[in-house]
Write a protein that holds these residues in place. Structure first.
Motif, PDB file in Angstrom:
ATOM      1  N   ALA A 245       0.844  -1.196   0.000  1.00 60.64           N
ATOM      2  CA  ALA A 245       0.000   0.000   0.000  1.00 60.64           C
ATOM      3  C   ALA A 245       0.876   1.242   0.000  1.00 60.64           C
ATOM      4  CB  ALA A 245      -0.908  -0.007   1.217  1.00 60.64           C
ATOM      5  N   SER A 246       0.368   2.301  -0.592  1.00 64.16           N
ATOM      6  CA  SER A 246       1.100   3.564  -0.675  1.00 64.16           C
ATOM      7  C   SER A 246       0.937   4.372   0.607  1.00 64.16           C
ATOM      8  CB  SER A 246       0.584   4.374  -1.855  1.00 64.16           C
ATOM      9  OG  SER A 246      -0.790   4.696  -1.654  1.00 64.16           O
ATOM     10  N   GLN A 247       1.685   5.449   0.686  1.00 68.92           N
ATOM     11  CA  GLN A 247       1.604   6.325   1.866  1.00 68.92           C
ATOM     12  C   GLN A 247       0.185   6.842   2.116  1.00 68.92           C
ATOM     13  OE1 GLN A 247       1.501  10.122   1.377  1.00 68.92           O
ATOM     14  NE2 GLN A 247       0.794  10.083   3.506  1.00 68.92           N
ATOM     15  N   PRO A 248      -0.547   7.320   1.113  1.00 73.41           N
ATOM     16  CA  PRO A 248      -1.913   7.789   1.387  1.00 73.41           C
ATOM     17  C   PRO A 248      -2.816   6.692   1.962  1.00 73.41           C
ATOM     18  CG  PRO A 248      -1.159   8.639  -0.719  1.00 73.41           C
ATOM     19  CD  PRO A 248      -0.158   7.617  -0.291  1.00 73.41           C
ATOM     20  N   SER A 249      -2.653   5.462   1.483  1.00 72.64           N
ATOM     21  CA  SER A 249      -3.475   4.359   1.995  1.00 72.64           C
ATOM     22  C   SER A 249      -3.167   4.087   3.458  1.00 72.64           C
ATOM     23  CB  SER A 249      -3.241   3.095   1.163  1.00 72.64           C
ATOM     24  OG  SER A 249      -3.695   3.270  -0.155  1.00 72.64           O
ATOM     25  N   LEU A 250      -1.890   4.124   3.831  1.00 70.70           N
ATOM     26  CA  LEU A 250      -1.510   3.904   5.225  1.00 70.70           C
ATOM     27  C   LEU A 250      -2.023   5.036   6.111  1.00 70.70           C
ATOM     28  CD1 LEU A 250       2.166   2.616   4.848  1.00 70.70           C
ATOM     29  CD2 LEU A 250       0.173   1.279   5.517  1.00 70.70           C
ATOM     30  N   SER A 251      -1.924   6.263   5.639  1.00 69.13           N
ATOM     31  CA  SER A 251      -2.384   7.405   6.428  1.00 69.13           C
ATOM     32  C   SER A 251      -3.886   7.346   6.666  1.00 69.13           C
ATOM     33  CB  SER A 251      -2.008   8.713   5.730  1.00 69.13           C
ATOM     34  OG  SER A 251      -0.603   8.836   5.631  1.00 69.13           O
ATOM     35  N   ARG A 252      -4.642   6.960   5.640  1.00 70.87           N
ATOM     36  CA  ARG A 252      -6.101   6.836   5.813  1.00 70.87           C
ATOM     37  C   ARG A 252      -6.460   5.674   6.722  1.00 70.87           C
ATOM     38  NH1 ARG A 252      -5.978   8.243   0.185  1.00 70.87           N
ATOM     39  NH2 ARG A 252      -6.017   6.016  -0.372  1.00 70.87           N
ATOM     40  N   PHE A 253      -5.624   4.652   6.723  1.00 70.54           N
ATOM     41  CA  PHE A 253      -5.856   3.488   7.591  1.00 70.54           C
ATOM     42  C   PHE A 253      -5.943   3.897   9.059  1.00 70.54           C
ATOM     43  CE2 PHE A 253      -3.449   0.268  10.169  1.00 70.54           C
ATOM     44  CZ  PHE A 253      -4.458  -0.675  10.271  1.00 70.54           C
ATOM     45  N   TYR A 254      -5.062   4.778   9.507  1.00 70.78           N
ATOM     46  CA  TYR A 254      -5.054   5.206  10.908  1.00 70.78           C
ATOM     47  C   TYR A 254      -6.336   5.940  11.297  1.00 70.78           C
ATOM     48  CZ  TYR A 254      -0.061   4.128  11.340  1.00 70.78           C
ATOM     49  OH  TYR A 254       1.149   3.493  11.392  1.00 70.78           O
ATOM     50  N   THR A 255      -6.925   6.627  10.345  1.00 68.88           N
ATOM     51  CA  THR A 255      -8.118   7.419  10.677  1.00 68.88           C
ATOM     52  C   THR A 255      -9.333   6.538  10.953  1.00 68.88           C
ATOM     53  OG1 THR A 255      -8.811   7.666   8.361  1.00 68.88           O
ATOM     54  CG2 THR A 255      -7.276   9.312   9.240  1.00 68.88           C
ATOM     55  N   ARG A 256      -9.252   5.254  10.679  1.00 71.09           N
ATOM     56  CA  ARG A 256     -10.376   4.354  10.948  1.00 71.09           C
ATOM     57  C   ARG A 256     -10.366   3.818  12.372  1.00 71.09           C
ATOM     58  NH1 ARG A 256      -9.314   3.345   5.401  1.00 71.09           N
ATOM     59  NH2 ARG A 256      -7.973   1.519   5.656  1.00 71.09           N
ATOM     60  N   PHE A 257      -9.378   4.213  13.158  1.00 69.76           N
ATOM     61  CA  PHE A 257      -9.315   3.796  14.562  1.00 69.76           C
ATOM     62  C   PHE A 257     -10.133   4.754  15.423  1.00 69.76           C
ATOM     63  CE2 PHE A 257      -5.715   1.469  12.966  1.00 69.76           C
ATOM     64  CZ  PHE A 257      -5.649   0.347  13.770  1.00 69.76           C
ATOM     65  N   ASP A 258     -10.789   4.192  16.449  1.00 72.59           N
ATOM     66  CA  ASP A 258     -11.473   4.986  17.461  1.00 72.59           C
ATOM     67  C   ASP A 258     -11.141   4.382  18.829  1.00 72.59           C
ATOM     68  OD1 ASP A 258     -12.996   2.653  17.594  1.00 72.59           O
ATOM     69  OD2 ASP A 258     -14.695   3.513  16.498  1.00 72.59           O
ATOM     70  N   LYS A 259     -11.764   4.873  19.876  1.00 71.84           N
ATOM     71  CA  LYS A 259     -11.465   4.377  21.227  1.00 71.84           C
ATOM     72  C   LYS A 259     -11.713   2.882  21.352  1.00 71.84           C
ATOM     73  CE  LYS A 259     -12.143   8.653  23.858  1.00 71.84           C
ATOM     74  NZ  LYS A 259     -12.906   9.311  24.952  1.00 71.84           N
ATOM     75  N   GLU A 260     -12.796   2.434  20.727  1.00 71.78           N
ATOM     76  CA  GLU A 260     -13.148   1.018  20.819  1.00 71.78           C
ATOM     77  C   GLU A 260     -12.105   0.137  20.135  1.00 71.78           C
ATOM     78  OE1 GLU A 260     -16.864  -2.001  19.688  1.00 71.78           O
ATOM     79  OE2 GLU A 260     -17.021   0.156  19.324  1.00 71.78           O
ATOM     80  N   SER A 261     -11.662   0.531  18.948  1.00 71.03           N
ATOM     81  CA  SER A 261     -10.684  -0.284  18.227  1.00 71.03           C
ATOM     82  C   SER A 261      -9.310  -0.244  18.904  1.00 71.03           C
ATOM     83  CB  SER A 261     -10.583   0.157  16.765  1.00 71.03           C
ATOM     84  OG  SER A 261     -10.341   1.538  16.661  1.00 71.03           O
ATOM     85  N   ILE A 262      -8.967   0.864  19.538  1.00 71.16           N
ATOM     86  CA  ILE A 262      -7.708   0.911  20.286  1.00 71.16           C
ATOM     87  C   ILE A 262      -7.780  -0.016  21.496  1.00 71.16           C
ATOM     88  CG2 ILE A 262      -6.286   2.406  21.767  1.00 71.16           C
ATOM     89  CD1 ILE A 262      -6.754   4.623  19.692  1.00 71.16           C
ATOM     90  N   GLU A 263      -8.937  -0.087  22.136  1.00 72.11           N
ATOM     91  CA  GLU A 263      -9.122  -1.037  23.230  1.00 72.11           C
ATOM     92  C   GLU A 263      -9.038  -2.472  22.708  1.00 72.11           C
ATOM     93  OE1 GLU A 263      -9.582  -2.920  26.748  1.00 72.11           O
ATOM     94  OE2 GLU A 263      -9.016  -0.839  26.363  1.00 72.11           O
ATOM     95  N   GLN A 264      -9.504  -2.699  21.494  1.00 72.90           N
ATOM     96  CA  GLN A 264      -9.396  -4.028  20.891  1.00 72.90           C
ATOM     97  C   GLN A 264      -7.938  -4.421  20.681  1.00 72.90           C
ATOM     98  OE1 GLN A 264     -11.776  -3.449  17.391  1.00 72.90           O
ATOM     99  NE2 GLN A 264     -13.726  -3.698  18.473  1.00 72.90           N
ATOM    100  N   LEU A 265      -7.090  -3.459  20.321  1.00 71.41           N
ATOM    101  CA  LEU A 265      -5.656  -3.740  20.208  1.00 71.41           C
ATOM    102  C   LEU A 265      -5.071  -4.095  21.566  1.00 71.41           C
ATOM    103  CD1 LEU A 265      -4.363  -0.978  17.743  1.00 71.41           C
ATOM    104  CD2 LEU A 265      -4.750  -3.403  17.266  1.00 71.41           C
ATOM    105  N   ASN A 266      -5.519  -3.406  22.627  1.00 68.42           N
ATOM    106  CA  ASN A 266      -5.077  -3.755  23.980  1.00 68.42           C
ATOM    107  C   ASN A 266      -5.498  -5.168  24.345  1.00 68.42           C
ATOM    108  OD1 ASN A 266      -3.545  -1.782  25.530  1.00 68.42           O
ATOM    109  ND2 ASN A 266      -5.247  -0.382  25.174  1.00 68.42           N
ATOM    110  N   GLN A 267      -6.726  -5.548  23.980  1.00 72.77           N
ATOM    111  CA  GLN A 267      -7.214  -6.891  24.271  1.00 72.77           C
ATOM    112  C   GLN A 267      -6.435  -7.952  23.507  1.00 72.77           C
ATOM    113  OE1 GLN A 267     -11.366  -6.578  23.269  1.00 72.77           O
ATOM    114  NE2 GLN A 267     -11.874  -5.359  25.073  1.00 72.77           N
ATOM    115  N   ALA A 268      -6.117  -7.659  22.245  1.00 76.08           N
ATOM    116  CA  ALA A 268      -5.320  -8.589  21.453  1.00 76.08           C
ATOM    117  C   ALA A 268      -3.923  -8.747  22.049  1.00 76.08           C
ATOM    118  CB  ALA A 268      -5.227  -8.101  20.009  1.00 76.08           C
ATOM    119  N   ASN A 269      -3.322  -7.634  22.467  1.00 72.42           N
ATOM    120  CA  ASN A 269      -2.008  -7.684  23.103  1.00 72.42           C
ATOM    121  C   ASN A 269      -2.061  -8.534  24.367  1.00 72.42           C
ATOM    122  OD1 ASN A 269       0.809  -6.762  23.428  1.00 72.42           O
ATOM    123  ND2 ASN A 269       0.012  -5.658  25.195  1.00 72.42           N
ATOM    124  N   GLN A 270      -3.120  -8.370  25.160  1.00 68.73           N
ATOM    125  CA  GLN A 270      -3.246  -9.147  26.387  1.00 68.73           C
ATOM    126  C   GLN A 270      -3.418 -10.636  26.089  1.00 68.73           C
ATOM    127  OE1 GLN A 270      -3.048  -7.838  29.823  1.00 68.73           O
ATOM    128  NE2 GLN A 270      -2.541 -10.010  29.798  1.00 68.73           N
TER     129      GLN A 270
END
Length: 438
Positions: free
Chosen positions: A103-128
């Motif tokens: 993926a190109s730089q614009p695709s990666l940059s837009r990817f981050y904008t799809r995160f919200d509080k819930e999805s960041i908590e999901q990353l914490n749960q996956a890490n755990q």
């Protein structure tokens, strides 16, 4: 991809350089990480937990591919999203990411904008979930939760960036927790730059303690923290949840007077030698509902008249001597190494987005990249090399030149015959393939 014309070197006109070599890669060691990733179910676990709010109707790269690409770029040392533009046809990266083109730089940059509080908590749960899997494999009987905060400098008008008087710079003030035994990155939380060190620490660490007490009751948790976290609510939490702790206290007039009574400023018997003493006292601050045990370290350097006192509040009152308690706390100093590696090697503090949410998502991907690397080195590296830093790991096993040769249905990556660390490379790969984790 920009291609230079052939360039002749001045020192030897017979030598011609160009970057049109074709199916070559300088990151062959990414295959080692991919093999380990599959072995422990790393990205598979993250994909099971992470569900982004994706409103795209048409796309070439899935969110899972974008996540995979960003984590592997971080591991290889490519911090910037636009590094992907040069790697787009890299034969190793395309096979690791499982795509025809990155993926190109614009695709990666837009990817981050799809995160919200819930999805960041999901990353914490996956890490755990991954931490639990490795914890169980190691059969760990102890857990040392080292708490700390760090600073992420910013240079623009990032959301929630603020001046921090302790660090003397503008930025964010993340809260972090590592396992002092295994170096595992247990948890992180991005915070505004002007919050005090202990702000939100109980809410941060309580779910972690509760989880280990419920899931691994045989594991003995132990918490260490500096004086910035010396708040009664944290002591109360540890005592309520049966967690041992040693937390440094800031000196005050009462503690100083009590320590001076134990070791007054008398003339030393031998001015050429330093003096070290370790004592215990009972002490109750005005904000505490009960008295607690305080360990005092008193040090008088050679040639000095006065003692310097350090204070530690603890519930390790039976099995440890005062000297043991101080030395146990001092081992917490290795956490600075963990934080430095996370920041310098995995770009934990690279906060270059205006959005606070995007910056926290970036921090979480750095955390995950750090842990994948740490699990690889602690589970599969030979003895004596399990503490190898990421910069050395990149030199030894990632930055390896290879050429792709296709033969029938097979893909042969021919590594450089003069690769200096090939013995270490193959040994790690063999250890990964012999690992029985799942």
């Amino acid at each position: 991809m920009a291609t230079l014309p052939q360039l002749t070197l001045d020192f030897n006109r017979q030598i011609k350089l160009s970057n049109d070599g074709g199916s070559l890669s300088s990151d062959t060691g990414e295959f080692i990480f991919k093999e380990f990733d599959r072995k422990i179910g790393f990205l598979k676990t993250i994909a099971e937990y992470l569900h982004l709010n994706d409103e795209r109707k048409y796309h070439y790269h899935s969110n899972e591919e974008l996540l995979r690409q960003k984590i592997y770029q971080i591991i290889a040392g490519y911090a910037e999203d636009d590094d992907a533009d040069q790697l787009t046809q890299d034969p190793v990266f395309t096979k690791v990411i499982e795509t025809d083109a990155l993926a190109s730089q614009p695709s990666l940059s837009r990817f981050y904008t799809r995160f919200d509080k819930e999805s960041i908590e999901q990353l914490n749960q996956a890490n755990q979930a991954l931490l639990d899997k490795v914890h169980e494999f190691r059969k760990s009987k102890a857990l040392i939760i080292d708490l700390d905060s760090t600073h992420a400098d910013t240079y623009g008008k990032q959301e929630s960036a603020a001046y921090n008087t302790h660090y003397g710079t503008v930025g964010f003030h993340p809260l972090v927790a590592f396992d002092g035994i295994t170096r595992d990155f247990l948890k992180a939380q991005l915070r505004p730059g002007n919050v005090y060190t202990s702000n939100g620490v109980v809410d941060f660490v309580e779910p972690l303690i509760t989880h280990y007490n419920e899931e691994f009751p045989e594991t003995i948790p132990f918490l260490r923290a500096d004086s910035g976290f010396a708040v009664p609510a944290l002591y109360d939490l540890c005592e309520r949840e049966s967690v041992y702790y040693v937390i440094r206290l800031k000196s005050n007039a009462v503690l100083q007077r009590m320590a001076d009574e134990l070791h007054p400023a008398t003339a030393p018997s031998d001015a050429t030698k330093s003096e070290h003493y370790y004592e215990e006292i009972d002490y109750q601050a005005k904000s505490w509902f009960k008295s607690r045990r305080i360990t005092i370290q008193s040090v008088r350097p050679a040639g000095e008249l006065f003692f310097t006192h350090s204070f530690f509040v603890t519930n390790l009152v039976d099995a440890f001597t005062p000297k043991d308690i101080v030395h146990t706390y001092q081992k917490r100093g290795t956490m600075e190494t963990f934080i430095d590696e996370a920041k310098n090697g995995f770009y934990l503090d690279k906060m270059n987005s205006h959005s606070f949410q995007v910056n926290e998502a970036k921090m979480m991907l750095s955390l995950l990249a750090y842990n994948l690397t740490n699990w690889l080195r602690t589970l599969c590296f030979p003895e004596g090399q399990k503490t190898m830093q990421i910069d050395t790991i990149r030199t030894r096993i990632i930055k390896v030149a290879s050429k792709l040769v296709k033969s029938g249905r097979s893909l042969y990556f021919k590594l450089s015959s003069s690769f200096v660390y090939q013995k270490f490379f193959w040994k790690v790969l063999q250890r990964i393939q012999a690992l029985k984790l799942e």
